[in-house]
Design an enzyme around this catalytic site. Structure first.
Site, PDB file in Angstrom:
ATOM      1  N   ALA A 118       0.863  -1.180   0.000  1.00  0.00           N
ATOM      2  CA  ALA A 118       0.000   0.000   0.000  1.00  0.00           C
ATOM      3  C   ALA A 118       0.899   1.228   0.000  1.00  0.00           C
ATOM      4  CB  ALA A 118      -0.889  -0.020   1.230  1.00  0.00           C
TER       5      ALA A 118
ATOM      6  N   GLY B 298       0.663  -5.042   0.983  1.00  0.00           N
ATOM      7  CA  GLY B 298      -0.570  -5.099   0.188  1.00  0.00           C
ATOM      8  C   GLY B 298      -0.345  -5.765  -1.164  1.00  0.00           C
TER       9      GLY B 298
ATOM     10  N   GLU C 187       4.995  -5.098   6.941  1.00  0.00           N
ATOM     11  CA  GLU C 187       4.301  -4.014   7.665  1.00  0.00           C
ATOM     12  C   GLU C 187       4.820  -3.839   9.090  1.00  0.00           C
ATOM     13  OE1 GLU C 187       2.841  -6.450   5.913  1.00  0.00           O
ATOM     14  OE2 GLU C 187       1.115  -5.703   4.790  1.00  0.00           O
TER      15      GLU C 187
HETATM   16  N1  DAK Z   1       4.579   3.252  -0.646  1.00  0.00           N
HETATM   17  C1  DAK Z   1       4.945   4.449  -1.172  1.00  0.00           C
HETATM   18  N2  DAK Z   1       6.093   4.628  -1.866  1.00  0.00           N
HETATM   19  C2  DAK Z   1       6.895   3.563  -2.021  1.00  0.00           C
HETATM   20  C3  DAK Z   1       6.585   2.275  -1.497  1.00  0.00           C
HETATM   21  C4  DAK Z   1       5.341   2.148  -0.787  1.00  0.00           C
HETATM   22  N3  DAK Z   1       4.912   0.978  -0.289  1.00  0.00           N
HETATM   23  N4  DAK Z   1       7.584   1.426  -1.823  1.00  0.00           N
HETATM   24  C5  DAK Z   1       8.487   2.142  -2.520  1.00  0.00           C
HETATM   25  N5  DAK Z   1       8.082   3.431  -2.642  1.00  0.00           N
HETATM   26  C6  DAK Z   1       8.766   4.519  -3.314  1.00  0.00           C
HETATM   27  C7  DAK Z   1       9.983   4.978  -2.527  1.00  0.00           C
HETATM   28  O1  DAK Z   1       9.621   5.865  -1.498  1.00  0.00           O
HETATM   29  C8  DAK Z   1      10.806   5.622  -3.603  1.00  0.00           C
HETATM   30  O2  DAK Z   1      10.264   6.898  -3.881  1.00  0.00           O
HETATM   31  P1  DAK Z   1      11.232   8.202  -4.063  1.00  0.00           P
HETATM   32  O3  DAK Z   1      12.083   8.257  -2.855  1.00  0.00           O
HETATM   33  O4  DAK Z   1      12.008   7.868  -5.317  1.00  0.00           O
HETATM   34  O5  DAK Z   1      10.273   9.344  -4.219  1.00  0.00           O
HETATM   35  C9  DAK Z   1      10.528   4.751  -4.825  1.00  0.00           C
HETATM   36  O6  DAK Z   1       9.306   4.079  -4.555  1.00  0.00           O
HETATM   37  C10 DAK Z   1      11.617   3.730  -5.055  1.00  0.00           C
HETATM   38  O7  DAK Z   1      11.768   2.970  -3.847  1.00  0.00           O
HETATM   39  P2  DAK Z   1      13.214   2.612  -3.222  1.00  0.00           P
HETATM   40  O8  DAK Z   1      14.180   3.684  -3.481  1.00  0.00           O
HETATM   41  O9  DAK Z   1      12.966   2.214  -1.801  1.00  0.00           O
HETATM   42  O10 DAK Z   1      13.607   1.313  -4.078  1.00  0.00           O
HETATM   43  P3  DAK Z   1      14.574   0.127  -3.679  1.00  0.00           P
HETATM   44  O11 DAK Z   1      14.777  -0.642  -4.960  1.00  0.00           O
HETATM   45  O12 DAK Z   1      15.781   0.630  -2.959  1.00  0.00           O
HETATM   46  O13 DAK Z   1      13.764  -0.795  -2.640  1.00  0.00           O
HETATM   47  C11 DAK Z   1      11.800  -1.984  -1.861  1.00  0.00           C
HETATM   48  C12 DAK Z   1      12.652  -1.516  -3.072  1.00  0.00           C
HETATM   49  C13 DAK Z   1      10.507  -2.556  -2.404  1.00  0.00           C
HETATM   50  C14 DAK Z   1      12.557  -3.052  -1.074  1.00  0.00           C
HETATM   51  C15 DAK Z   1      11.557  -0.752  -0.928  1.00  0.00           C
HETATM   52  O14 DAK Z   1      11.017   0.308  -1.711  1.00  0.00           O
HETATM   53  C16 DAK Z   1      10.569  -1.037   0.168  1.00  0.00           C
HETATM   54  O15 DAK Z   1      10.922  -1.642   1.194  1.00  0.00           O
HETATM   55  N6  DAK Z   1       9.325  -0.549   0.041  1.00  0.00           N
HETATM   56  C17 DAK Z   1       8.334  -0.613   1.078  1.00  0.00           C
HETATM   57  C18 DAK Z   1       7.829  -2.008   1.261  1.00  0.00           C
HETATM   58  C19 DAK Z   1       6.790  -2.078   2.359  1.00  0.00           C
HETATM   59  O16 DAK Z   1       7.083  -1.783   3.539  1.00  0.00           O
HETATM   60  N7  DAK Z   1       5.595  -2.479   1.992  1.00  0.00           N
HETATM   61  C20 DAK Z   1       4.483  -2.575   2.951  1.00  0.00           C
HETATM   62  C21 DAK Z   1       3.719  -1.282   2.969  1.00  0.00           C
HETATM   63  S1  DAK Z   1       2.365  -1.302   4.125  1.00  0.00           S
HETATM   64  C22 DAK Z   1      -5.266  -1.566   3.362  1.00  0.00           C
HETATM   65  C23 DAK Z   1      -4.845  -2.501   2.457  1.00  0.00           C
HETATM   66  C24 DAK Z   1      -3.501  -2.871   2.431  1.00  0.00           C
HETATM   67  C25 DAK Z   1      -2.601  -2.295   3.306  1.00  0.00           C
HETATM   68  C26 DAK Z   1      -3.021  -1.365   4.193  1.00  0.00           C
HETATM   69  C27 DAK Z   1      -4.358  -0.995   4.240  1.00  0.00           C
HETATM   70  N8  DAK Z   1      -6.649  -1.164   3.433  1.00  0.00           N
HETATM   71  C28 DAK Z   1      -7.605  -1.834   2.567  1.00  0.00           C
HETATM   72  C29 DAK Z   1      -7.082  -0.078   4.217  1.00  0.00           C
HETATM   73  C30 DAK Z   1      -1.204  -2.688   3.170  1.00  0.00           C
HETATM   74  C31 DAK Z   1      -0.203  -2.059   3.825  1.00  0.00           C
HETATM   75  C32 DAK Z   1       1.160  -2.150   3.265  1.00  0.00           C
HETATM   76  O17 DAK Z   1       1.385  -2.729   2.245  1.00  0.00           O
END
Ligand code: DAK
Length: 257
Positions: A65, A108, A131
């Protein structure tokens, strides 16, 4: 559509939805999820479509997400926006959905893949529920679907540590159907989808409904539900055609009626 691309007929009876928000690694913001929901609704109503493929980019299926969009939200904001109703709609799609995952399917993104009916992954795929590392926990089925798919101790490890699993691990644990080489992902997924697309769409939908019902019922209730859907296939022209074709030693021509 701003964040997805839709091809309702990439091949006969097969539709393709591609998540396309590459700069943000296909982070699932609200708009993107609404687009996915609307596309699925439309494809579910399109008589020409029998199987739907949902894919992302080569390096990322979806990084979860959109953290930036939800970072400052309050619980009441989340409640009022009720994004879950969008996700619930996806689950209601009657036609089979195959997730084709390359690269990261996180948070997500992993939940979205698991909301689909089957998952084909490339050898580069990585699945995770990270998360916990940002102070929250899975909210779109991660603790439920993952646990059902791979079992309690493995799900606990992934959900409590945020650790990713590789495609071979995901295959071994029963999260995905098969691994294909990255360069052949679409080709192989289409081949997989075509096997289903040539079958009776009525029987396929009823069978999907019955398998899904296994998660929500006791065995006895599930068996009764299955039996009723089984009887219902006998109301279709497709069942008559399928059995006649078998007896006449020819290929069936299913019409979805
Ligand atoms: N959200 C927003 N931006 C994101 C993102 C995300 N989940 N993942 C990556 N980005 C953005 C980064 O901020 C960066 O943006 P800029 O800095 O260039 O502006 C760009 O994408 C490139 O990312 P990285 O520089 O981090 O790229 P890397 O190759 O170094 O790393 C990575 C890739 C995938 C390992 C890393 O980006 C990462 O760890 N991302 C976050 C992964 C994460 O924590 N995912 C879980 C998020 S919480 C709901 C339904 C579902 C959910 C919640 C509510 N409802 C129905 C209400 C789910 C929640 C989640 O998924």
């Amino acid at each position: 559509m701003e964040f997805i691309k839709v091809n309702p007929q990439i091949e006969k009876h097969i539709a393709l939805i591609e998540l396309h928000r590459p700069k943000e690694l296909n982070a699932l913001n609200r708009q993107l999820m609404i687009e996915v929901r609307d596309a699925l609704r439309e494809l579910d109503e399109d008589d020409q479509v029998r199987v739907i493929i949902l894919t992302g980019g080569e390096k990322v299926f979806a990084a979860g997400a959109d953290i930036k969009q939800m970072a400052n939200a309050t619980a009441i904001d989340m409640y009022n926006i009720d994004q879950f109703s969008t996700w619930d709609q996806i689950k209601k799609t009657k036609k089979p959905i195959i997730a084709a995952v390359s690269g990261f399917a996180l948070g997500g993104g992993c939940e979205l893949a698991m909301t689909c009916d089957m998952i084909i992954a490339t050898d580069t795929a990585k699945f995770g529920q990270p998360e916990i590392k940002i102070g929250t926990m899975p909210g779109a089925g991660g603790t439920q679907r993952l646990t059902r798919a791979i079992g309690k101790v493995r799900a606990m490890e992934m959900v409590l540590t945020g650790k990713f699993i590789s495609a071979p691990e995901a295959l071994q644990f029963g999260l995905i159907n098969k691994i294909v080489p990255a360069a052949l992902m679409l080709f192989e997924t289409l081949r997989f989808a075509a096997e289903i697309a040539k079958l009776s769409p009525v029987a396929v939908k009823l069978a999907k409904e019955s398998v899904n019902n296994a998660f929500n019922s006791t065995l006895d209730e599930g068996l009764i539900f299955e039996r009723k859907n089984f009887y219902l296939t006998f109301a279709s022209e497709d069942q008559k055609e399928g059995m006649a074709a078998f007896v006449e030693k020819r290929n069936p021509d299913f019409k979805g009626k």
